[in-house]
Design a protein around this motif. Structure first.
Motif, PDB file in Angstrom:
ATOM      1  N   LYS A 174      -5.114   2.362  -1.522  1.00 17.10           N
ATOM      2  CA  LYS A 174      -5.181   2.231  -0.074  1.00 17.10           C
ATOM      3  C   LYS A 174      -3.753   2.180   0.467  1.00 17.10           C
ATOM      4  O   LYS A 174      -2.810   1.861  -0.256  1.00 17.10           O
ATOM      5  CB  LYS A 174      -5.933   0.966   0.336  1.00 17.10           C
ATOM      6  N   ALA A 175      -3.591   2.474   1.750  1.00 11.03           N
ATOM      7  CA  ALA A 175      -2.252   2.457   2.353  1.00 11.03           C
ATOM      8  C   ALA A 175      -2.354   2.159   3.839  1.00 11.03           C
ATOM      9  O   ALA A 175      -3.426   2.293   4.453  1.00 11.03           O
ATOM     10  CB  ALA A 175      -1.545   3.788   2.128  1.00 11.03           C
ATOM     11  N   ALA A 176      -1.221   1.771   4.401  1.00 15.07           N
ATOM     12  CA  ALA A 176      -1.163   1.483   5.839  1.00 15.07           C
ATOM     13  C   ALA A 176       0.279   1.495   6.303  1.00 15.07           C
ATOM     14  O   ALA A 176       1.211   1.333   5.514  1.00 15.07           O
ATOM     15  CB  ALA A 176      -1.801   0.127   6.148  1.00 15.07           C
ATOM     16  N   GLY A 177       0.456   1.676   7.595  1.00 14.76           N
ATOM     17  CA  GLY A 177       1.771   1.571   8.230  1.00 14.76           C
ATOM     18  C   GLY A 177       1.613   0.959   9.597  1.00 14.76           C
ATOM     19  O   GLY A 177       0.626   1.239  10.302  1.00 14.76           O
ATOM     20  N   VAL A 178       2.549   0.095   9.971  1.00 14.73           N
ATOM     21  CA  VAL A 178       2.469  -0.578  11.270  1.00 14.73           C
ATOM     22  C   VAL A 178       3.835  -0.591  11.948  1.00 14.73           C
ATOM     23  O   VAL A 178       4.866  -0.322  11.314  1.00 14.73           O
ATOM     24  CB  VAL A 178       1.977  -2.042  11.126  1.00 14.73           C
TER      25      VAL A 178
END
Length: 410
Positions: A25-29
């Motif tokens: 899984k991955a994310a950016g904020v």
């Protein structure tokens, strides 16, 4: 299975990413480190993954590299990596090291795992301290997902002067099961790896022990990431990190495994793809330059010569101006540090031969100029010293490179 058959067995995954392999899984904020763009991201595996990494050879190394090395040294496994842009956290002394360890701690708390199961990476301006309240807030906002939006968010969060995100994915059948590998990278300026501000992240669902994964990564790095150059400057923060979580269910891979070379070549094509994307997106660049050297005594000699040529400012400016000035190429060859007979050199732009066996040859300047105006150009150098061959990638040098770097901090 020969190497051609192995490469044919490796299929590129359309619209693939670091999330193409199972179990990631991955994310950016936007944490506020940059004015408005995403600036903090994470990749997380569902289970602890075997980990391997290579790092900048610059004597000056940023604090996050020390933390990542510490994490991997514990048991060779990671659950994930936390990455920020805008600030390199380099040359920041004990405070910088403490901040990098704090980033690791915050990530481990967020994802409820042991601290040593997280790596840390940073990119941006050297000599500035991390704004830790913003880092803490950003980490609290991270909600990694397995959807394409998660990969896209991560890819955007790690950028600095890059103009595009960089990603790819491949698959191959090993042990009768499909293995997938995905990659994401950033890099645009300060690129001259041994290793650039270059960060590369590769995920795979293959089962492989940490020591064997490190063997594979070390084997392909010199032919891929270490063969690109944009401006000849080697950064303090370069790192390529590979995570393998074993979710595909294959028998563990190792150098004696009958299909080891298939995995090795999948890692090679993934790394080469990312490396070429970095070179093409060099600051202010308008085209990708590939230099192929054949007929040297050793592969190392060929690689050294190729990288010297593609890194020459005179070659790069000639490419920008679409000037078929082969004299700049042979001059760069002569200072590459490897010995050769100039009387046995043939140089071509694409299929246009401009120097034959050390002597000028008649060619169409108009056709050469037209070829050199293409977005990707190839320079081939043929010698008669041996059978060593090597390839290097870079970009042209434009007016915009000076504009970008003349005001990098502002």
């Amino acid at each position: 299975m020969n190497i051609i058959e192995q490469v044919q067995e490796i299929k590129q995954v359309n619209e693939g990413s670091i999330l193409s392999p199972i179990g990631f899984k991955a994310a950016g904020v936007h944490a506020g480190l940059r004015y408005s763009k995403k600036d903090l991201g994470a990749i997380v595996s569902e289970t602890p993954a075997s980990a391997a990494a290579v790092y900048t050879q610059n004597v000056v190394q940023a604090a996050p590299l020390a933390v990542t090395k510490d994490s991997i040294a514990k048991e060779g496994k990671l659950l994930g990596v936390i990455v920020n842009s805008a600030c390199a956290n380099a040359c920041t002394g004990q405070r910088g090291l403490s901040d990098a360890f704090e980033m690791r701690k915050l990530a481990s708390q967020k994802f409820e795992a042991d601290e040593h199961l997280f790596a840390v990476a940073s990119t941006g301006v050297i000599g500035e301290y991390l704004e830790m309240p913003k880092i803490e807030k950003g980490i609290s906002l991270l909600e990694p997902i397995s959807e394409p939006a998660g990969a896209e968010g991560f890819e955007k969060a790690i950028l600095t002067t890059d103009t595009v995100t960089k990603n790819c994915a491949y698959s191959a059948d090993i042990d009768g099961v499909t293995i997938k590998m995905g990659g994401a990278a950033k890099g645009s300026g300060m690129i001259h790896p041994n290793m650039a501000t270059m960060l590369g992240f590769i995920t795979t669902d293959a089962a492989i022990a940490p020591v064997d994964l490190q063997t594979a990564l070390s084997a392909v790095t010199d032919d891929t990431f270490n063969q690109i150059t944009v401006d000849g400057d080697c950064s303090t923060n370069d790192m390529v990190l590979v995570l393998a979580n074993g979710e595909a269910g294959n028998q563990p891979l190792h150098p004696e495994h009958p299909e080891w070379d298939v995995f090795l070549n999948m890692l090679r094509v993934t790394s080469e793809n990312l490396a070429k994307q970095i070179a093409k997106d060099g600051e202010g660049a308008t085209k990708l330059i590939e230099v192929n050297v054949h007929g040297m005594k050793t592969k190392k000699d060929a690689q050294m010569m190729g990288k010297t040529v593609v890194g020459s400012n005179l070659v790069k400016t000639a490419a920008f101006g679409a000037d078929a000035n082969w004299g700049r190429i042979i001059a760069a060859m002569g200072r590459s540090g490897v010995d050769f007979d100039p009387a046995n050199v043939t140089i071509s732009f694409g299929d246009i031969v401009v120097l034959k066996d050390g002597e000028p040859t008649v060619f169409s300047e108009e056709n050469a100029k037209q070829y050199l105006q293409e977005p990707s150009i190839s320079i081939t150098i043929q010698l008669q010293e041996g059978i060593g061959a090597g390839t290097a990638w870079g970009c042209d040098l434009s007016y915009d490179y000076v504009k970008i770097n003349g005001s990098y901090r502002t």
